[in-house]
Design a protein around this motif. Structure first.
Motif, mmCIF file in Angstrom:
data_model
loop_
_atom_site.group_PDB
_atom_site.id
_atom_site.type_symbol
_atom_site.label_atom_id
_atom_site.label_comp_id
_atom_site.label_asym_id
_atom_site.label_seq_id
_atom_site.Cartn_x
_atom_site.Cartn_y
_atom_site.Cartn_z
ATOM 1 N N VAL A 226 0.874 -1.178 0.000
ATOM 2 C CA VAL A 226 0.000 0.000 0.000
ATOM 3 C C VAL A 226 0.907 1.222 0.000
ATOM 4 C CG1 VAL A 226 -1.844 1.236 1.183
ATOM 5 C CG2 VAL A 226 -1.744 -1.270 1.306
ATOM 6 N N VAL A 227 0.982 1.898 -1.147
ATOM 7 C CA VAL A 227 1.875 3.038 -1.300
ATOM 8 C C VAL A 227 1.063 4.327 -1.163
ATOM 9 C CG1 VAL A 227 3.527 4.213 -2.789
ATOM 10 C CG2 VAL A 227 3.369 1.707 -2.823
ATOM 11 N N GLY A 228 1.380 5.117 -0.158
ATOM 12 C CA GLY A 228 0.671 6.366 0.102
ATOM 13 C C GLY A 228 0.888 6.792 1.539
ATOM 14 N N LYS A 229 0.869 8.084 1.789
ATOM 15 C CA LYS A 229 1.059 8.596 3.150
ATOM 16 C C LYS A 229 -0.020 8.036 4.068
ATOM 17 C CE LYS A 229 2.040 12.907 3.751
ATOM 18 N NZ LYS A 229 1.998 14.398 3.679
ATOM 19 N N HIS A 230 0.410 7.435 5.180
ATOM 20 C CA HIS A 230 -0.568 6.800 6.066
ATOM 21 C C HIS A 230 -0.586 7.411 7.465
ATOM 22 C CE1 HIS A 230 2.911 4.706 7.703
ATOM 23 N NE2 HIS A 230 3.200 4.247 6.489
ATOM 24 N N ASN A 231 0.127 8.493 7.663
ATOM 25 C CA ASN A 231 0.121 9.152 8.978
ATOM 26 C C ASN A 231 -1.026 10.158 9.057
ATOM 27 O OD1 ASN A 231 1.338 10.779 7.065
ATOM 28 N ND2 ASN A 231 2.774 11.721 8.503
ATOM 29 N N THR A 232 -2.211 9.701 8.699
ATOM 30 C CA THR A 232 -3.436 10.494 8.747
ATOM 31 C C THR A 232 -4.472 9.722 9.552
ATOM 32 O OG1 THR A 232 -4.328 9.467 6.737
ATOM 33 C CG2 THR A 232 -2.954 11.435 6.449
ATOM 34 N N LYS A 233 -5.568 10.374 9.875
ATOM 35 C CA LYS A 233 -6.625 9.714 10.639
ATOM 36 C C LYS A 233 -7.156 8.497 9.905
ATOM 37 C CE LYS A 233 -11.085 10.582 12.872
ATOM 38 N NZ LYS A 233 -12.144 11.602 13.153
ATOM 39 N N TYR A 234 -7.411 8.649 8.601
ATOM 40 C CA TYR A 234 -7.933 7.525 7.827
ATOM 41 C C TYR A 234 -6.857 6.461 7.631
ATOM 42 C CZ TYR A 234 -10.729 5.033 4.361
ATOM 43 O OH TYR A 234 -11.450 4.079 3.697
ATOM 44 N N GLY A 235 -5.619 6.901 7.463
ATOM 45 C CA GLY A 235 -4.521 5.945 7.346
ATOM 46 C C GLY A 235 -4.378 5.107 8.599
ATOM 47 N N GLU A 236 -4.501 5.725 9.757
ATOM 48 C CA GLU A 236 -4.425 4.989 11.026
ATOM 49 C C GLU A 236 -5.578 3.992 11.150
ATOM 50 O OE1 GLU A 236 -1.970 4.967 13.143
ATOM 51 O OE2 GLU A 236 -0.874 6.460 11.960
ATOM 52 N N TYR A 237 -6.758 4.421 10.698
ATOM 53 C CA TYR A 237 -7.913 3.513 10.714
ATOM 54 C C TYR A 237 -7.633 2.266 9.881
ATOM 55 C CZ TYR A 237 -12.196 1.627 8.630
ATOM 56 O OH TYR A 237 -13.155 0.782 8.128
ATOM 57 N N LEU A 238 -7.087 2.456 8.686
ATOM 58 C CA LEU A 238 -6.804 1.321 7.814
ATOM 59 C C LEU A 238 -5.718 0.411 8.406
ATOM 60 C CD1 LEU A 238 -6.807 3.134 4.342
ATOM 61 C CD2 LEU A 238 -8.533 1.539 5.190
ATOM 62 N N LYS A 239 -4.679 1.017 8.951
ATOM 63 C CA LYS A 239 -3.595 0.215 9.537
ATOM 64 C C LYS A 239 -4.111 -0.612 10.716
ATOM 65 C CE LYS A 239 -0.694 3.694 9.929
ATOM 66 N NZ LYS A 239 0.545 4.450 10.270
ATOM 67 N N ASN A 240 -4.966 -0.026 11.525
ATOM 68 C CA ASN A 240 -5.529 -0.767 12.663
ATOM 69 C C ASN A 240 -6.466 -1.871 12.204
ATOM 70 O OD1 ASN A 240 -4.172 0.790 14.578
ATOM 71 N ND2 ASN A 240 -5.822 2.315 14.695
ATOM 72 N N LYS A 241 -7.285 -1.577 11.210
ATOM 73 C CA LYS A 241 -8.260 -2.559 10.734
ATOM 74 C C LYS A 241 -7.586 -3.797 10.162
ATOM 75 C CE LYS A 241 -12.190 -3.221 7.605
ATOM 76 N NZ LYS A 241 -13.154 -2.582 6.661
ATOM 77 N N PHE A 242 -6.478 -3.591 9.454
ATOM 78 C CA PHE A 242 -5.835 -4.712 8.763
ATOM 79 C C PHE A 242 -4.501 -5.104 9.410
ATOM 80 C CE2 PHE A 242 -8.552 -2.584 5.603
ATOM 81 C CZ PHE A 242 -9.364 -3.656 5.248
ATOM 82 N N ALA A 243 -4.328 -4.765 10.675
ATOM 83 C CA ALA A 243 -3.067 -5.034 11.380
ATOM 84 C C ALA A 243 -2.761 -6.520 11.494
ATOM 85 C CB ALA A 243 -3.109 -4.394 12.765
ATOM 86 N N SER A 244 -3.791 -7.346 11.519
ATOM 87 C CA SER A 244 -3.578 -8.788 11.700
ATOM 88 C C SER A 244 -3.207 -9.503 10.401
ATOM 89 C CB SER A 244 -4.837 -9.432 12.294
ATOM 90 O OG SER A 244 -5.942 -9.279 11.417
ATOM 91 N N PHE A 245 -3.183 -8.797 9.294
ATOM 92 C CA PHE A 245 -2.843 -9.403 8.005
ATOM 93 C C PHE A 245 -1.430 -8.971 7.621
ATOM 94 C CE2 PHE A 245 -7.418 -8.985 8.219
ATOM 95 C CZ PHE A 245 -7.853 -10.266 7.860
ATOM 96 N N GLY A 246 -0.484 -9.826 7.941
ATOM 97 C CA GLY A 246 0.921 -9.487 7.786
ATOM 98 C C GLY A 246 1.353 -9.240 6.364
ATOM 99 N N HIS A 247 0.599 -9.772 5.385
ATOM 100 C CA HIS A 247 1.014 -9.584 3.997
ATOM 101 C C HIS A 247 0.583 -8.225 3.449
ATOM 102 C CE1 HIS A 247 -3.095 -10.992 3.757
ATOM 103 N NE2 HIS A 247 -3.158 -10.836 2.452
#
Length: 374
Positions: A226-247
């Motif tokens: 996933v290429v894109g700035k993720h230090n945003t509110k929505y980026g944090e939401y996505l990282k938390n939601k899919f944190a258990s999927f290591g790939h």
């Protein structure tokens, strides 16, 4: 001609599509002999007064302190500075935070032509009041400009039906990428054609959540970048939601076009989830870098890709593509998209179209002035 470009954070690109576009256009016009100025944020990483022959004006940009309000102040500062210059033409990119100041544009001295961008008021990240404001800002863009540019046929049709204004269709461009090198893959711990990816701003209307939901459900557990700035509110939401999927790997923003091209080239599937607006620059770059594209099903994407791509509307279709598609089986689609880039969307052709647009509106304006009785 003496031309200014406003409406971006500045060049060289460290932000997104409009900045990439401004970078290529400005450099190309300088090479054709024009005097080009691009307005940059004062906080832009590149602080020199000139870049590849392009003059840079750094204006105060308080966005980092004031948030969204700062964007409006930055655009105001750029427009105020332009009033003290004698540009033949000012190219305004977009309207979200600039057209409220449209009445300040130096229309008596300069011809204003505006790239109307996409349908910003459709972006789901915005509240209803903000979306209503954006509709108004879009309208102001039609009021305070002398000419209009549509980056897709869909936007051109919209401007005709909604505002009854003529517009010049000029899409974005891309440079064909044909000298791939796999050296950069090791930095991302991936192997040739054994990973999938997307590049986008992590925003709801880019369907990143839908794509990653499909990735999480797929039997195929190859790395997904996933290429894109993720230090945003929505980026944090996505990282938390899919944190258990290591790939699923959030690798942040990448602005080296050579690295991006190679990553796209060697991927198995490239997902393009953009659903709002006209021709997205990253879509053309994906086509140019010879990747197999799976795009969100909408008129803006299908007008460009036609039958040479896979399409998705939901997570289930993303999953199906990941579990059944291999790039090698669709080489003809990849080749067809590269052919479109070379013959329709190649950057030099696009820059020629912009130069012709500028020449036309400049000469037309002078003819009008000459026919006005003294």
């Amino acid at each position: 001609m003496k031309i200014a470009i406003i409406g971006t954070r500045g060049i060289p690109n460290h932000y997104g599509g409009f900045e990439q576009f401004a970078e290529y256009l400005a450099k190309g016009l300088v090479e054709r002999g024009h005097d080009i100025t691009v307005y940059n944020s004062h906080s832009h990483p590149y602080q020199q007064p000139e870049w590849n022959g392009v003059k840079l004006v750094h204006c105060n940009d308080p966005e980092d302190k004031w948030g969204t309000v700062g964007q409006f102040i930055y655009d105001l500062n750029c427009i105020r500075h332009s009033r003290s210059q004698n540009y033949d033409i000012i190219l305004q990119l977009g309207y979200t935070s600039s057209t409220v100041w449209g009445w300040l544009l130096p229309r008596k001295k300069s011809i204003i032509t505006t790239n109307m961008d996409g349908l910003e008021w459709k972006r789901t990240k915005y509240s209803k009041p903000v979306r209503n404001f954006l509709k108004w800002a879009e309208y102001l863009g039609t009021v305070y400009s002398d000419h209009w540019i549509a980056d897709s046929l869909g936007i051109q049709d919209y401007l005709t039906k909604k505002y009854n204004i003529p517009s010049t269709y000029i899409p974005y461009g891309a440079f064909p990428f044909e000298e791939a090198e796999s050296n950069c893959l090791a930095s991302y711990d991936v192997k040739e054609y054994d990973y999938n990816m997307l590049i986008a701003r992590l925003e709801p209307e880019n369907n990143v959540d839908t794509i990653l939901e499909g990735v999480s459900r797929a039997s195929n557990k190859s790395p997904f970048l996933v290429v894109g700035k993720h230090n945003t509110k929505y980026g944090e939401y996505l990282k938390n939601k899919f944190a258990s999927f290591g790939h699923i790997r959030f690798v942040g923003g990448i602005y080296d076009i050579n690295v991006l091209n190679n990553l796209r080239y060697f991927s198995n599937l490239y997902f393009h989830g953009h659903s709002v607006g006209g021709t997205n620059p990253s879509l053309l770059e994906a086509m140019a870098s010879q990747t197999l594209i799976c795009a969100n099903r909408n008129e803006f994407n299908s007008t460009i890709l036609e039958k040479d791509a896979l399409y998705f509307s939901n997570a289930e279709e993303v999953t199906k593509c990941l579990d059944s598609i291999r790039k090698q089986e669709y080489q003809s689609w990849v080749d067809n998209n590269l052919h479109k880039i070379k013959h329709i969307y190649e950057w030099n052709k696009i820059i020629d179209q912009y130069e012709n647009h500028f020449k036309t509106i400049y000469s037309t304006q002078h003819e009008i002035q000459q026919n006005i009785p003294s």
